[in-house]
Motif scaffolding. Structure first.
Motif, PDB file in Angstrom:
ATOM      1  N   TYR A   1       0.847  -1.197   0.000  1.00  0.00           N
ATOM      2  CA  TYR A   1       0.000   0.000   0.000  1.00  0.00           C
ATOM      3  C   TYR A   1       0.879   1.242   0.000  1.00  0.00           C
ATOM      4  CZ  TYR A   1      -4.163  -2.767   0.553  1.00  0.00           C
ATOM      5  OH  TYR A   1      -5.178  -3.666   0.329  1.00  0.00           O
ATOM      6  N   ASN A   2       0.225   2.400  -0.117  1.00  0.00           N
ATOM      7  CA  ASN A   2       0.946   3.660  -0.135  1.00  0.00           C
ATOM      8  C   ASN A   2       0.258   4.634   0.822  1.00  0.00           C
ATOM      9  OD1 ASN A   2       2.779   5.604  -0.877  1.00  0.00           O
ATOM     10  ND2 ASN A   2       1.576   6.286  -2.633  1.00  0.00           N
ATOM     11  N   PHE A   3       0.091   4.196   2.083  1.00  0.00           N
ATOM     12  CA  PHE A   3      -0.583   5.054   3.062  1.00  0.00           C
ATOM     13  C   PHE A   3       0.239   6.298   3.333  1.00  0.00           C
ATOM     14  CE2 PHE A   3      -3.047   1.227   4.145  1.00  0.00           C
ATOM     15  CZ  PHE A   3      -4.309   1.788   4.263  1.00  0.00           C
ATOM     16  N   ARG A   4      -0.431   7.442   3.207  1.00  0.00           N
ATOM     17  CA  ARG A   4       0.193   8.735   3.486  1.00  0.00           C
ATOM     18  C   ARG A   4      -0.763   9.527   4.362  1.00  0.00           C
ATOM     19  NH1 ARG A   4       4.189   6.857   2.068  1.00  0.00           N
ATOM     20  NH2 ARG A   4       5.356   7.066   0.161  1.00  0.00           N
ATOM     21  N   LEU A   5      -0.212  10.316   5.273  1.00  0.00           N
ATOM     22  CA  LEU A   5      -1.029  11.184   6.108  1.00  0.00           C
ATOM     23  C   LEU A   5      -1.729  12.200   5.220  1.00  0.00           C
ATOM     24  CD1 LEU A   5      -1.792  11.987   9.009  1.00  0.00           C
ATOM     25  CD2 LEU A   5       0.195  13.477   9.020  1.00  0.00           C
ATOM     26  N   ASN A   6      -3.040  12.375   5.409  1.00  0.00           N
ATOM     27  CA  ASN A   6      -3.776  13.390   4.660  1.00  0.00           C
ATOM     28  C   ASN A   6      -4.359  14.396   5.655  1.00  0.00           C
ATOM     29  OD1 ASN A   6      -5.556  14.976   3.244  1.00  0.00           O
ATOM     30  ND2 ASN A   6      -6.318  13.312   1.963  1.00  0.00           N
ATOM     31  N   PRO A   7      -3.629  15.496   5.912  1.00  0.00           N
ATOM     32  CA  PRO A   7      -4.091  16.489   6.889  1.00  0.00           C
ATOM     33  C   PRO A   7      -5.430  17.122   6.492  1.00  0.00           C
ATOM     34  CG  PRO A   7      -1.866  17.008   6.086  1.00  0.00           C
ATOM     35  CD  PRO A   7      -2.375  15.873   5.256  1.00  0.00           C
ATOM     36  N   GLY A   8      -5.768  17.081   5.216  1.00  0.00           N
ATOM     37  CA  GLY A   8      -7.016  17.687   4.732  1.00  0.00           C
ATOM     38  C   GLY A   8      -8.266  16.973   5.223  1.00  0.00           C
ATOM     39  N   ILE A   9      -8.122  15.712   5.636  1.00  0.00           N
ATOM     40  CA  ILE A   9      -9.303  14.983   6.107  1.00  0.00           C
ATOM     41  C   ILE A   9      -9.176  14.555   7.573  1.00  0.00           C
ATOM     42  CG2 ILE A   9     -10.122  14.210   3.846  1.00  0.00           C
ATOM     43  CD1 ILE A   9      -8.734  11.527   4.317  1.00  0.00           C
ATOM     44  N   GLU A  10      -8.220  15.184   8.265  1.00  0.00           N
ATOM     45  CA  GLU A  10      -8.085  14.910   9.699  1.00  0.00           C
ATOM     46  C   GLU A  10      -9.430  15.182  10.387  1.00  0.00           C
ATOM     47  OE1 GLU A  10      -4.604  16.117  12.579  1.00  0.00           O
ATOM     48  OE2 GLU A  10      -5.953  17.829  12.343  1.00  0.00           O
ATOM     49  N   ILE A  11      -9.783  14.335  11.328  1.00  0.00           N
ATOM     50  CA  ILE A  11     -11.055  14.494  12.035  1.00  0.00           C
ATOM     51  C   ILE A  11     -10.845  15.350  13.284  1.00  0.00           C
ATOM     52  CG2 ILE A  11     -12.985  13.284  13.134  1.00  0.00           C
ATOM     53  CD1 ILE A  11     -12.763  12.452  10.234  1.00  0.00           C
ATOM     54  N   HIS A  12     -11.660  16.387  13.396  1.00  0.00           N
ATOM     55  CA  HIS A  12     -11.562  17.312  14.534  1.00  0.00           C
ATOM     56  C   HIS A  12     -12.854  17.198  15.334  1.00  0.00           C
ATOM     57  CE1 HIS A  12     -11.794  21.726  15.993  1.00  0.00           C
ATOM     58  NE2 HIS A  12     -11.230  20.972  16.905  1.00  0.00           N
ATOM     59  N   LEU A  13     -12.754  16.763  16.576  1.00  0.00           N
ATOM     60  CA  LEU A  13     -13.931  16.681  17.446  1.00  0.00           C
ATOM     61  C   LEU A  13     -13.747  17.604  18.641  1.00  0.00           C
ATOM     62  CD1 LEU A  13     -14.614  12.826  17.766  1.00  0.00           C
ATOM     63  CD2 LEU A  13     -15.714  14.436  16.215  1.00  0.00           C
ATOM     64  N   ARG A  14     -14.847  18.203  19.065  1.00  0.00           N
ATOM     65  CA  ARG A  14     -14.813  19.014  20.291  1.00  0.00           C
ATOM     66  C   ARG A  14     -15.655  18.317  21.348  1.00  0.00           C
ATOM     67  NH1 ARG A  14     -12.450  23.461  21.063  1.00  0.00           N
ATOM     68  NH2 ARG A  14     -13.843  24.236  22.671  1.00  0.00           N
ATOM     69  N   LYS A  15     -15.043  18.073  22.484  1.00  0.00           N
ATOM     70  CA  LYS A  15     -15.756  17.473  23.612  1.00  0.00           C
ATOM     71  C   LYS A  15     -15.335  18.202  24.864  1.00  0.00           C
ATOM     72  CE  LYS A  15     -16.168  12.766  21.868  1.00  0.00           C
ATOM     73  NZ  LYS A  15     -15.901  11.372  22.124  1.00  0.00           N
ATOM     74  N   LYS A  16     -16.301  18.536  25.694  1.00  0.00           N
ATOM     75  CA  LYS A  16     -16.022  19.205  26.967  1.00  0.00           C
ATOM     76  C   LYS A  16     -15.032  20.363  26.791  1.00  0.00           C
ATOM     77  CE  LYS A  16     -16.104  14.634  29.049  1.00  0.00           C
ATOM     78  NZ  LYS A  16     -15.282  13.795  28.194  1.00  0.00           N
ATOM     79  N   GLU A  17     -15.312  21.253  25.859  1.00  0.00           N
ATOM     80  CA  GLU A  17     -14.484  22.449  25.642  1.00  0.00           C
ATOM     81  C   GLU A  17     -13.050  22.159  25.208  1.00  0.00           C
ATOM     82  OE1 GLU A  17     -15.968  25.620  25.814  1.00  0.00           O
ATOM     83  OE2 GLU A  17     -17.700  24.308  26.009  1.00  0.00           O
ATOM     84  N   ARG A  18     -12.795  20.936  24.760  1.00  0.00           N
ATOM     85  CA  ARG A  18     -11.444  20.610  24.299  1.00  0.00           C
ATOM     86  C   ARG A  18     -11.494  20.114  22.865  1.00  0.00           C
ATOM     87  NH1 ARG A  18      -8.100  16.759  27.663  1.00  0.00           N
ATOM     88  NH2 ARG A  18      -6.605  17.344  26.093  1.00  0.00           N
ATOM     89  N   SER A  19     -10.389  20.287  22.160  1.00  0.00           N
ATOM     90  CA  SER A  19     -10.296  19.824  20.776  1.00  0.00           C
ATOM     91  C   SER A  19      -9.488  18.539  20.709  1.00  0.00           C
ATOM     92  CB  SER A  19      -9.618  20.884  19.910  1.00  0.00           C
ATOM     93  OG  SER A  19     -10.490  21.972  19.740  1.00  0.00           O
ATOM     94  N   TYR A  20      -9.950  17.641  19.870  1.00  0.00           N
ATOM     95  CA  TYR A  20      -9.258  16.372  19.646  1.00  0.00           C
ATOM     96  C   TYR A  20      -9.068  16.187  18.150  1.00  0.00           C
ATOM     97  CZ  TYR A  20     -10.584  15.585  24.471  1.00  0.00           C
ATOM     98  OH  TYR A  20     -10.735  15.708  25.824  1.00  0.00           O
ATOM     99  N   TYR A  21      -7.884  15.720  17.786  1.00  0.00           N
ATOM    100  CA  TYR A  21      -7.550  15.577  16.369  1.00  0.00           C
ATOM    101  C   TYR A  21      -7.173  14.135  16.077  1.00  0.00           C
ATOM    102  CZ  TYR A  21      -7.371  20.606  16.768  1.00  0.00           C
ATOM    103  OH  TYR A  21      -7.696  21.905  17.018  1.00  0.00           O
ATOM    104  N   PHE A  22      -7.919  13.514  15.169  1.00  0.00           N
ATOM    105  CA  PHE A  22      -7.678  12.118  14.815  1.00  0.00           C
ATOM    106  C   PHE A  22      -7.092  12.072  13.407  1.00  0.00           C
ATOM    107  CE2 PHE A  22     -11.023  12.327  17.935  1.00  0.00           C
ATOM    108  CZ  PHE A  22     -10.657  11.354  18.851  1.00  0.00           C
ATOM    109  N   THR A  23      -5.896  11.540  13.302  1.00  0.00           N
ATOM    110  CA  THR A  23      -5.217  11.512  12.012  1.00  0.00           C
ATOM    111  C   THR A  23      -5.833  10.458  11.098  1.00  0.00           C
ATOM    112  OG1 THR A  23      -3.572  10.052  12.990  1.00  0.00           O
ATOM    113  CG2 THR A  23      -2.981  12.362  12.820  1.00  0.00           C
TER     114      THR A  23
END
Length: 144
Positions: A42-64
């Motif tokens: 495979y050719n897995f590469r990080l794609n920052p354009g589709i990173e998942i951003h969730l907000r919970k309890k006034e905090r930000s979480y970023y899932f690559t």
């Protein structure tokens, strides 16, 4: 007239004709992707354009999200990291470190089984299981 966005319908559309694997492997993202690329072609590469951003309890979480397109096909593979800073992208699958979504083209059982078997052989991988749409409660978290 008010138009209402049907989020559930959008989520269902996103997951139409997809296959999803949950993988338990206490490895760093880049190490795991490197092994998938080297051992499985495979050719897995990080794609920052589709990173998942969730907000919970006034905090930000970023899932690559890592991405690998299949040549001569519409099929794209997405590898999500299920955990960030103590939060989970899919809390119902806390024991899964990675979520592998196959989307864009039909993946038959034979290919899906080949992927499962190949991933199981990777050093550090403890579990590979296919997850059904019915099992996923927080589908919307994976939509980019």
């Amino acid at each position: 007239m008010k138009l209402r966005l049907n989020i559930e319908e959008l989520n269902d559309d996103f997951f139409e004709d997809t296959r999803l694997l949950g993988i338990t492997a206490p490895l760093k993202n880049y190490q795991f992707c490197l092994q998938l690329n080297n051992l499985m072609g495979y050719n897995f590469r990080l794609n920052p354009g589709i990173e998942i951003h969730l907000r919970k309890k006034e905090r930000s979480y970023y899932f690559t999200v890592y991405e690998s397109k299949e040549p001569n096909s519409f099929l794209t593979h997405y590898l999500y990291h299920n955990q960030f800073d103590g939060e989970y992208l899919l809390p119902e699958f806390r024991h899964m470190d990675f979520l592998w979504l196959m989307k864009g083209d039909l993946v038959d059982d034979e290919k899906c089984n080949w992927i499962k078997q190949a991933v199981k052989k990777i050093s550090g991988v403890q579990l590979v299981a296919e997850l059904t749409n019915e099992q996923i409660r927080n589908k919307g978290n994976m939509v980019f």
